[in-house]
Design an enzyme around this catalytic site. Structure first.
Site, PDB file in Angstrom:
ATOM      1  N   THR A 181       0.822  -1.214   0.000  1.00  0.00           N
ATOM      2  CA  THR A 181       0.000   0.000   0.000  1.00  0.00           C
ATOM      3  C   THR A 181       0.854   1.261   0.000  1.00  0.00           C
ATOM      4  N   GLY A 220       2.579  -2.836   8.326  1.00  0.00           N
ATOM      5  CA  GLY A 220       2.896  -3.108   9.724  1.00  0.00           C
ATOM      6  C   GLY A 220       4.383  -3.372   9.862  1.00  0.00           C
ATOM      7  N   GLU A 463      -6.219  -5.792   3.929  1.00  0.00           N
ATOM      8  CA  GLU A 463      -6.306  -7.026   3.133  1.00  0.00           C
ATOM      9  C   GLU A 463      -7.447  -6.934   2.132  1.00  0.00           C
TER      10      GLU A 463
HETATM   11  C1  LIG Z   1     -10.894 -10.094  12.874  1.00  0.00           C
HETATM   12  C2  LIG Z   1      -9.997 -11.041  12.266  1.00  0.00           C
HETATM   13  C3  LIG Z   1      -8.637 -10.548  11.870  1.00  0.00           C
HETATM   14  C4  LIG Z   1      -7.619 -11.377  12.516  1.00  0.00           C
HETATM   15  C5  LIG Z   1      -6.322 -11.420  11.770  1.00  0.00           C
HETATM   16  C6  LIG Z   1      -5.432 -12.378  12.479  1.00  0.00           C
HETATM   17  C7  LIG Z   1      -4.011 -12.134  12.159  1.00  0.00           C
HETATM   18  C8  LIG Z   1      -3.583 -10.890  12.851  1.00  0.00           C
HETATM   19  C9  LIG Z   1      -2.195 -10.609  12.504  1.00  0.00           C
HETATM   20  C10 LIG Z   1      -2.097  -9.642  11.369  1.00  0.00           C
HETATM   21  C11 LIG Z   1      -2.801  -8.395  11.671  1.00  0.00           C
HETATM   22  C12 LIG Z   1      -2.802  -7.339  10.872  1.00  0.00           C
HETATM   23  C13 LIG Z   1      -2.009  -7.304   9.627  1.00  0.00           C
HETATM   24  C14 LIG Z   1      -2.687  -6.521   8.557  1.00  0.00           C
HETATM   25  C15 LIG Z   1      -1.975  -6.873   7.288  1.00  0.00           C
HETATM   26  C16 LIG Z   1      -2.554  -6.148   6.159  1.00  0.00           C
HETATM   27  C17 LIG Z   1      -1.948  -6.248   4.968  1.00  0.00           C
HETATM   28  C18 LIG Z   1      -2.491  -5.567   3.827  1.00  0.00           C
HETATM   29  O1  LIG Z   1      -3.471  -4.864   3.883  1.00  0.00           O
HETATM   30  S1  LIG Z   1      -1.609  -5.894   2.400  1.00  0.00           S
HETATM   31  C19 LIG Z   1      -2.391  -4.917   1.205  1.00  0.00           C
HETATM   32  C20 LIG Z   1      -3.745  -5.477   0.850  1.00  0.00           C
HETATM   33  N1  LIG Z   1      -4.221  -4.788  -0.283  1.00  0.00           N
HETATM   34  C21 LIG Z   1      -5.209  -5.265  -1.028  1.00  0.00           C
HETATM   35  O2  LIG Z   1      -5.841  -6.250  -0.727  1.00  0.00           O
HETATM   36  C22 LIG Z   1      -5.485  -4.485  -2.261  1.00  0.00           C
HETATM   37  C23 LIG Z   1      -6.912  -4.723  -2.724  1.00  0.00           C
HETATM   38  N2  LIG Z   1      -6.976  -4.469  -4.143  1.00  0.00           N
HETATM   39  C24 LIG Z   1      -6.838  -5.524  -5.033  1.00  0.00           C
HETATM   40  O3  LIG Z   1      -6.712  -6.667  -4.683  1.00  0.00           O
HETATM   41  C25 LIG Z   1      -6.914  -5.153  -6.491  1.00  0.00           C
HETATM   42  O4  LIG Z   1      -6.501  -3.893  -6.734  1.00  0.00           O
HETATM   43  C26 LIG Z   1      -8.336  -5.299  -7.025  1.00  0.00           C
HETATM   44  C27 LIG Z   1      -8.625  -6.764  -7.026  1.00  0.00           C
HETATM   45  C28 LIG Z   1      -9.305  -4.593  -6.117  1.00  0.00           C
HETATM   46  C29 LIG Z   1      -8.506  -4.699  -8.387  1.00  0.00           C
HETATM   47  O5  LIG Z   1      -7.623  -5.373  -9.247  1.00  0.00           O
HETATM   48  P1  LIG Z   1      -7.267  -4.655 -10.620  1.00  0.00           P
HETATM   49  O6  LIG Z   1      -7.431  -3.194 -10.444  1.00  0.00           O
HETATM   50  O7  LIG Z   1      -5.986  -5.190 -11.069  1.00  0.00           O
HETATM   51  O8  LIG Z   1      -8.343  -5.014 -11.690  1.00  0.00           O
HETATM   52  P2  LIG Z   1      -9.546  -5.932 -11.774  1.00  0.00           P
HETATM   53  O9  LIG Z   1     -10.529  -5.626 -10.718  1.00  0.00           O
HETATM   54  O10 LIG Z   1      -9.960  -5.794 -13.184  1.00  0.00           O
HETATM   55  O11 LIG Z   1      -8.944  -7.403 -11.557  1.00  0.00           O
HETATM   56  C30 LIG Z   1      -8.209  -7.989 -12.607  1.00  0.00           C
HETATM   57  C31 LIG Z   1      -8.478  -9.455 -12.633  1.00  0.00           C
HETATM   58  O12 LIG Z   1      -7.688 -10.037 -11.585  1.00  0.00           O
HETATM   59  C32 LIG Z   1      -8.521 -10.799 -10.747  1.00  0.00           C
HETATM   60  N3  LIG Z   1      -7.961 -10.720  -9.412  1.00  0.00           N
HETATM   61  C33 LIG Z   1      -7.785  -9.614  -8.679  1.00  0.00           C
HETATM   62  N4  LIG Z   1      -7.264  -9.948  -7.476  1.00  0.00           N
HETATM   63  C34 LIG Z   1      -7.091 -11.296  -7.486  1.00  0.00           C
HETATM   64  C35 LIG Z   1      -6.598 -12.251  -6.521  1.00  0.00           C
HETATM   65  N5  LIG Z   1      -6.182 -11.877  -5.297  1.00  0.00           N
HETATM   66  N6  LIG Z   1      -6.566 -13.553  -6.861  1.00  0.00           N
HETATM   67  C36 LIG Z   1      -7.016 -13.925  -8.074  1.00  0.00           C
HETATM   68  N7  LIG Z   1      -7.526 -13.105  -9.036  1.00  0.00           N
HETATM   69  C37 LIG Z   1      -7.548 -11.795  -8.728  1.00  0.00           C
HETATM   70  C38 LIG Z   1      -9.874 -10.163 -10.839  1.00  0.00           C
HETATM   71  O13 LIG Z   1     -10.900 -11.095 -10.489  1.00  0.00           O
HETATM   72  C39 LIG Z   1      -9.902  -9.819 -12.306  1.00  0.00           C
HETATM   73  O14 LIG Z   1     -10.173 -10.997 -13.024  1.00  0.00           O
HETATM   74  P3  LIG Z   1     -11.445 -11.063 -14.000  1.00  0.00           P
HETATM   75  O15 LIG Z   1     -11.411 -12.437 -14.580  1.00  0.00           O
HETATM   76  O16 LIG Z   1     -11.254  -9.959 -14.998  1.00  0.00           O
HETATM   77  O17 LIG Z   1     -12.633 -10.796 -13.124  1.00  0.00           O
HETATM   78  C1  LIG Z   2      -4.521  -1.667  10.534  1.00  0.00           C
HETATM   79  C2  LIG Z   2      -4.061  -1.685   9.087  1.00  0.00           C
HETATM   80  C3  LIG Z   2      -2.953  -2.457   8.747  1.00  0.00           C
HETATM   81  C4  LIG Z   2      -2.496  -2.459   7.433  1.00  0.00           C
HETATM   82  N1  LIG Z   2      -1.370  -3.196   7.125  1.00  0.00           N
HETATM   83  C5  LIG Z   2      -0.903  -3.167   5.855  1.00  0.00           C
HETATM   84  C6  LIG Z   2       0.292  -3.881   5.533  1.00  0.00           C
HETATM   85  O1  LIG Z   2       0.898  -4.513   6.391  1.00  0.00           O
HETATM   86  N2  LIG Z   2       0.752  -3.828   4.254  1.00  0.00           N
HETATM   87  C7  LIG Z   2       0.106  -3.109   3.276  1.00  0.00           C
HETATM   88  O2  LIG Z   2       0.567  -3.096   2.140  1.00  0.00           O
HETATM   89  N3  LIG Z   2      -1.049  -2.424   3.562  1.00  0.00           N
HETATM   90  C8  LIG Z   2      -1.553  -2.432   4.824  1.00  0.00           C
HETATM   91  N4  LIG Z   2      -2.703  -1.752   5.118  1.00  0.00           N
HETATM   92  C9  LIG Z   2      -3.320  -0.926   4.083  1.00  0.00           C
HETATM   93  C10 LIG Z   2      -4.610  -1.544   3.576  1.00  0.00           C
HETATM   94  O3  LIG Z   2      -4.319  -2.631   2.759  1.00  0.00           O
HETATM   95  C11 LIG Z   2      -5.398  -0.462   2.818  1.00  0.00           C
HETATM   96  O4  LIG Z   2      -5.819   0.489   3.756  1.00  0.00           O
HETATM   97  C12 LIG Z   2      -6.599  -1.065   2.113  1.00  0.00           C
HETATM   98  O5  LIG Z   2      -6.160  -1.838   1.017  1.00  0.00           O
HETATM   99  C13 LIG Z   2      -7.588  -0.001   1.622  1.00  0.00           C
HETATM  100  O6  LIG Z   2      -6.943   0.913   0.751  1.00  0.00           O
HETATM  101  P1  LIG Z   2      -7.038   2.486   1.091  1.00  0.00           P
HETATM  102  O7  LIG Z   2      -6.663   2.668   2.503  1.00  0.00           O
HETATM  103  O8  LIG Z   2      -6.284   3.202   0.037  1.00  0.00           O
HETATM  104  O9  LIG Z   2      -8.582   2.838   0.983  1.00  0.00           O
HETATM  105  P2  LIG Z   2      -9.330   3.230  -0.387  1.00  0.00           P
HETATM  106  O10 LIG Z   2      -9.160   2.177  -1.395  1.00  0.00           O
HETATM  107  O11 LIG Z   2      -8.972   4.614  -0.731  1.00  0.00           O
HETATM  108  O12 LIG Z   2     -10.859   3.139   0.125  1.00  0.00           O
HETATM  109  C14 LIG Z   2     -11.551   4.318   0.541  1.00  0.00           C
HETATM  110  C15 LIG Z   2     -13.008   4.155   0.113  1.00  0.00           C
HETATM  111  O13 LIG Z   2     -13.050   4.099  -1.329  1.00  0.00           O
HETATM  112  C16 LIG Z   2     -13.861   3.003  -1.726  1.00  0.00           C
HETATM  113  N5  LIG Z   2     -13.377   2.438  -2.993  1.00  0.00           N
HETATM  114  C17 LIG Z   2     -12.085   2.291  -3.395  1.00  0.00           C
HETATM  115  N6  LIG Z   2     -12.015   1.673  -4.589  1.00  0.00           N
HETATM  116  C18 LIG Z   2     -13.309   1.411  -4.955  1.00  0.00           C
HETATM  117  C19 LIG Z   2     -13.916   0.774  -6.082  1.00  0.00           C
HETATM  118  N7  LIG Z   2     -13.183   0.271  -7.084  1.00  0.00           N
HETATM  119  N8  LIG Z   2     -15.272   0.665  -6.097  1.00  0.00           N
HETATM  120  C20 LIG Z   2     -16.018   1.129  -5.076  1.00  0.00           C
HETATM  121  N9  LIG Z   2     -15.517   1.769  -3.991  1.00  0.00           N
HETATM  122  C21 LIG Z   2     -14.179   1.894  -3.931  1.00  0.00           C
HETATM  123  C22 LIG Z   2     -13.705   1.990  -0.608  1.00  0.00           C
HETATM  124  O14 LIG Z   2     -14.827   1.096  -0.596  1.00  0.00           O
HETATM  125  C23 LIG Z   2     -13.657   2.865   0.623  1.00  0.00           C
HETATM  126  O15 LIG Z   2     -14.984   3.132   1.061  1.00  0.00           O
HETATM  127  C24 LIG Z   2      -3.177  -1.712   6.435  1.00  0.00           C
HETATM  128  C25 LIG Z   2      -4.302  -0.961   6.777  1.00  0.00           C
HETATM  129  C26 LIG Z   2      -4.750  -0.932   8.096  1.00  0.00           C
HETATM  130  C27 LIG Z   2      -5.954  -0.117   8.449  1.00  0.00           C
END
Ligand SMILES: CCCCCCCCCC/C=C\CCC/C=C/C(=O)SCCNC(=O)CCNC(=O)[C@H](O)C(C)(C)COP(=O)(O)OP(=O)(O)OC[C@H]1O[C@@H](n2cnc3c(N)ncnc32)[C@H](O)[C@@H]1OP(=O)(O)O
Ligand SMILES: Cc1cc2nc3c(=O)[nH]c(=O)nc-3n(C[C@H](O)[C@H](O)[C@H](O)COP(=O)(O)OP(=O)(O)OC[C@H]3O[C@@H](n4cnc5c(N)ncnc54)[C@H](O)[C@@H]3O)c2cc1C
Length: 613
Positions: A181, A220, A463
Site C-alpha cells: 500500500t 505493519g 487485506e
Molecule cells: C478479525 C480477524 C482478523 C484477525 C487477523 C489475524 C491475524 C492478525 C495478525 C495480522 C494483523 C494485521 C495485519 C494486517 C496486514 C494487512 C496487509 C495488507 O493490507 S496488504 C495490502 C492489501 N491490499 C489489497 O488487498 C489491495 C486490494 N486491491 C486488489 O486486490 C486489487 O486492486 C483489485 C482486485 C481490487 C482490483 O484489481 P485490478 O485493479 O488489477 O483489476 P480488476 O478488478 O480488473 O482485476 C483484474 C483481474 O484479476 C482478478 N484478481 C484480482 N485480485 C485477485 C486475486 N487476489 N486472486 C485472483 N484473481 C484476482 C480479478 O478477479 C480480475 O479478473 P477477471 O477475470 O477480470 O474478473
Molecule cells: C490496521 C491496518 C494495517 C495495514 N497493514 C498493511 C500492511 O501490512 N501492508 C500493506 O501493504 N497495507 C496495509 N494496510 C493498508 C490496507 O491494505 C489499505 O488500507 C486497504 O487496502 C484499503 O486501501 P485504502 O486505505 O487506500 O482505501 P481506499 O481504497 O482509498 O478506500 C476508501 C473508500 O473508497 C472506496 N473504494 C475504493 N475503490 C473502490 C472501487 N473500485 N469501487 C467502489 N468503492 C471503492 C472503498 O470502498 C472505501 O470506502 C493496512 C491498513 C490498516 C488499516
C-alpha cells in the site's frame, strides 16, 4: 488451589443440556489439539508469572512424563528458559501505557515468545498462534513477519530463494514486512507508483518512490520493527512497464537497525486501534538491489533484462488471498471471545427485577439480553465452521494450483474476497453488540472487549477494503450468472444459480425444516445475484459503457456478494452440524443454534426474503 467460581456462573453451567467437551474438541480439531492448546500457554504462563520452586519443577517434570514423547525437550529447556527476565518484571497491562511504552512492552513479549517458540520447536502454525496470543494479546509487532512476509517468500519465491531467505525469517535473523500500500493507493493496485527499474549494466533494480503519494504507507512493522520488506513495485525493464512484482528489499542495517542509504522510514502515528503495531511509511530514493532480489517463482527478469511473464498475472496476488483466509478464520474466533466475555458477565451481573419484589435477576434472564448474546454465539459458530469449509475448498484448489492447474483461482478469489468482507463486517457488528450488552463495564478496557473491537475492526479495511472485496466477488458471480443465462456449465460452487427453486415445504406453524432454510438462503442468493446482473444489463441497455453500467449496478453487486457469503455460511453450518457425529443432545442443541442463526438472518434481511417470497 482451585479458583472459586461465581455461584451464578456455576449454576448456569450446571444447567447445560450437553457436554461442553464434545463441542470444544470439535472446535479445536480433537482432544489432542485441545490438550496442546491448553497445555502450552498454561505451562509457559506458569514459568513466567510465578517463582518456579523445585517442587513446581518436579511436578511439571512428573506431569510431563506422561507426554514424554512431546515434552522432553520442553522440560530440559526449563533451566535455560528465557523467562528469567520476566520473573522480576512479570506482566504489565498496556492499557495505561503511552503508545511508545505499549509498543516496547509488546515487543518485549513478542521477542520472548519468538525465543520460546524456537526453543520448544513449535512447528504447528496454530500452536504458535495460541502461544503468542496469550502473551501478546493486542497487535503483535511481528504479525506481518509471521504471516504475509513468510507467505510471500513461500508462494512467490523460487526454491533457491526460499532456501536462502526462509531460514533467515524462521530464526529471526531478519524481521520482515509486506509493503504494498502507498499513501496514494491501497485498493487500486494498478495505480501503485513505486518503480523497480532494471539496470542491465549492473544487473540491478533501482527502487524509487518518485512522488509523495508513492511513499509506502501503512505496512505493519515498517515504523520500527522490520529490517527487510517484501515490497511490491512496478517493474520497468527495456523501457516497458511489466506490472506489479515483488522484491526482497533490505531496509535497515542488521546490526545497527539504522535505515540503509536511500531509505527514509518511520511510524505513521496514532491509530484508532492496533496501538502496538508500528505501521509505517517508507520512501526509496533510487535504492539498488541485485536482480536476484526479485521473487521469481512465476515471473522472471533475465540478465539481459528480458521479462518472462507469469502464466497468470494474478498469481502475484496469492499472498493476499492466503492472508484473507487467515482473516476469515480469525473473525469467528474474535467474536467467540467477545461473546464469551459478555455471556459470562450476563450470568454474574444481577440488575433489575422481572417480577416486582422478586429480587434482582441475572441479566441473562432478560429475553432481550438472550437475543443480543445467543445470536452472537450462533454467529461465532457459523463463522468458525464456514471458515473451515472455505479452507477445505481452498486447500483442494491450492494443491491443484501448485500443479499448474489454475482453473479454480477465480472461484477462490471470489470466495475469499466475499467471505473476508462478510465475516469481518459480521464480527465488527457482533463484537460491538457484545460490548453494549455489558453496560458500563463493557466500556472499560479491563473488559477486554473495546480493544477487540478497535484492533480487529481494521480487518474490514486491510487485506482489501470490504466493499471492494465484495465487488471483486461480484465479478465472478456476475460472470456465472451470464453463463447461467446462456445455459452454460457453471463451477460447482455456483451451480445453484441454475437449480435453485423456492419449493419450501415448511409452514409457519411447523418447526422449520433445515433443508428449507438452506433452500431459502440459496434462492435469496440466486435472486439477488440475478437482480444485480439484470441491473447491470439495464445499464448497458441505457447506453452506458461496461464500467459505467458496473458502477450503476454496484450497490446491488455488493449485496449479491454478501447474499452469496450468507448462503455459504448457513449451508456450511447446517451441513457440518448434521454430519459432525455429535451425540443426540449436542446435535439437537447445535441444530437449534443453526436455526437461530438462520432465522435471525432472515429477520435482519427480511426485505430480501420477503421479496423472494
Ligand atoms: C478479525 C480477524 C482478523 C484477525 C487477523 C489475524 C491475524 C492478525 C495478525 C495480522 C494483523 C494485521 C495485519 C494486517 C496486514 C494487512 C496487509 C495488507 O493490507 S496488504 C495490502 C492489501 N491490499 C489489497 O488487498 C489491495 C486490494 N486491491 C486488489 O486486490 C486489487 O486492486 C483489485 C482486485 C481490487 C482490483 O484489481 P485490478 O485493479 O488489477 O483489476 P480488476 O478488478 O480488473 O482485476 C483484474 C483481474 O484479476 C482478478 N484478481 C484480482 N485480485 C485477485 C486475486 N487476489 N486472486 C485472483 N484473481 C484476482 C480479478 O478477479 C480480475 O479478473 P477477471 O477475470 O477480470 O474478473
Ligand atoms: C490496521 C491496518 C494495517 C495495514 N497493514 C498493511 C500492511 O501490512 N501492508 C500493506 O501493504 N497495507 C496495509 N494496510 C493498508 C490496507 O491494505 C489499505 O488500507 C486497504 O487496502 C484499503 O486501501 P485504502 O486505505 O487506500 O482505501 P481506499 O481504497 O482509498 O478506500 C476508501 C473508500 O473508497 C472506496 N473504494 C475504493 N475503490 C473502490 C472501487 N473500485 N469501487 C467502489 N468503492 C471503492 C472503498 O470502498 C472505501 O470506502 C493496512 C491498513 C490498516 C488499516
Amino acid at each position: 488451589m482451585g479458583k472459586s467460581v461465581n455461584p451464578d456462573l456455576a449454576k448456569a453451567r450446571s444447567q447445560a443440556t450437553f457436554d461442553p467437551a464434545n463441542l470444544t474438541n470439535y472446535l479445536y480439531g480433537g482432544p489432542e489439539k485441545l490438550r496442546r492448546k491448553r497445555y502450552l500457554p498454561a505451562f509457559v504462563f506458569k514459568e513466567l508469572c510465578t517463582e518456579m520452586s523445585l517442587t513446581d519443577l518436579c511436578l511439571i517434570f512428573l506431569g510431563l512424563l506422561t507426554h514424554v514423547s512431546d515434552y522432553l525437550g520442553l522440560t530440559l529447556s526449563i533451566e535455560n528458559m528465557a523467562a528469567k527476565e520476566y520473573k522480576e518484571e512479570g506482566f504489565k497491562s498496556t492499557d495505561d501505557m503511552s503508545r511508545e511504552e505499549a509498543y516496547e512492552e509488546s515487543m518485549r513479549r513478542a521477542v520472548y515468545t519468538n525465543k520460546r517458540v524456537l526453543q520448544l520447536n513449535l512447528q504447528d502454525q496454530e500452536e504458535q498462534y495460541y502461544f503468542r496470543e496469550i502473551f501478546v494479546p493486542g497487535a503483535n509487532p511481528f504479525a506481518l513477519h509471521y504471516v504475509m512476509f513468510k507467505d510471500a517468500i513461500n508462494t512467490q519465491g523460487t526454491e533457491d530463494q526460499i532456501q536462502k531467505w526462509l531460514p533467515l525469517a524462521e530464526t529471526y535473523a531478519v524481521t520482515g514486512t509486506y509493503a504494498q500500500t502507498e499513501l496514494g493507493h491501497g485498493t487500486f493496485l494498478r495505480g501503485l507508483e513505486t518503480t523497480a527499474e532494471y539496470d542491465v549494466q549492473r544487473e540491478e533494480f533501482i527502487l524509487n518512490t518518485p512522488t509523495i503519494t508513492s511513499s509506502k504507507f501503512w505496512p505493519g512493522a515498517l515504523g520500527k520493527t522490520a529490517n527487510v520488506a517484501i515490497l511490491n513495485a512496478k517493474l520497468i525493464t527495456k523501457g516497458r512497464n511489466c506490472g506489479m512484482q515483488s522484491f526482497w528489499v533490505p531496509l535497515r542495517h542488521l546490526e545497527t537497525h539504522q535505515p540503509l542509504p536511500g531509505i527514509t522510514v518511520g511510524d505513521i502515528g496514532p491509530k484508532f486501534g492496533y496501538h502496538t503495531s508500528d505501521n509505517g511509511f517508507l520512501q526509496l530514493n533510487r535504492v539498488r538491489i541485485p536482480r536476484e532480489n526479485m521473487l521469481m517463482r512465476y515471473s522472471k527478469v533475465l540478465q539481459d533484462g528480458t521479462f518472462v511473464p507469469p502464466e497468470n498475472d494474478r498469481l502475484v496476488y496469492v499472498p493476499m488471498t492466503q492472508f484473507r483466509f487467515v482473516v476469515i478464520g480469525r473473525s469467528g474466533w474474535t467474536l467467540a471471545k467477545a461473546v464469551t466475555v459478555a455471556t459470562r458477565y450476563s450470568a454474574v451481573r444481577r440488575q433489575s427485577e422481572i417480577t416486582p419484589g422478586g429480587g434482582e435477576v441475572q441479566i441473562l434472564d432478560f429475553q432481550t439480553q438472550q437475543h443480543k448474546l445467543f445470536t452472537q454465539i450462533a454467529s461465532a459458530y457459523a463463522m468458525i465452521i464456514a471458515a473451515k469449509a472455505a479452507k477445505d475448498l481452498y486447500d483442494s484448489a491450492f494443491s491443484k494450483m501448485e500443479k499448474g492447474n489454475l482453473e479454480d483461482l477465480p472461484m477462490l478469489h471470489a470466495l475469499t474476497s466475499s467471505m473476508k468482507a462478510f465475516n469481518t463486517w459480521e464480527m465488527a457488528t457482533g463484537v460491538e453488540q457484545c460490548r453494549m450488552a455489558c453496560g458500563g463495564h463493557g466500556y472499560l478496557l479491563a473488559s477486554g472487549i473495546p480493544q477487540m473491537y478497535t484492533d480487529m475492526v481494521s480487518a474490514c479495511t486491510y487485506e482489501g477494503e470490504n466493499t471492494v472485496m465484495c465487488l471483486q466477488a461480484a465479478r465472478f458471480l456476475n460472470k456465472c450468472q451470464e453463463a447461467a443465462n446462456k445455459g452454460e456449465r457453471l463451477p460447482q460452487l455456483t451451480r445453484f444459480l441454475q437449480t435453485s427453486r423456492l419449493n419450501i415445504s415448511s409452514s409457519l406453524d411447523q418447526d422449520v425444516d433445515l433443508n428449507d432454510i438452506i433452500a431459502a438462503y440459496e434462492f435469496r442468493a440466486a435472486t439477488v445475484i440475478s437482480e444485480a446482473n439484470a441491473r447491470l444489463n439495464a445499464g448497458l441497455a441505457m447506453g452506458k459503457s461496461q464500467s459505467e453500467a458496473w458502477n450503476y449496478a454496484s450497490q446491488l453487486l455488493v449485496k449479491a456478494a454478501l447474499a452469496f457469503s450468507h448462503w455459504f455460511t448457513v449451508r456450511a453450518l447446517i451441513e457440518n452440524m448434521r454430519g459432525a457425529g455429535f451425540d443426540n443432545s449436542t446435535e439437537t442443541l447445535l441444530l437449534q443454534l443453526a436455526k437461530l442463526y438462520a432465522l435471525d438472518g432472515m429477520l435482519r434481511y427480511s426485505g430480501d426474503f420477503r421479496k423472494v417470497g
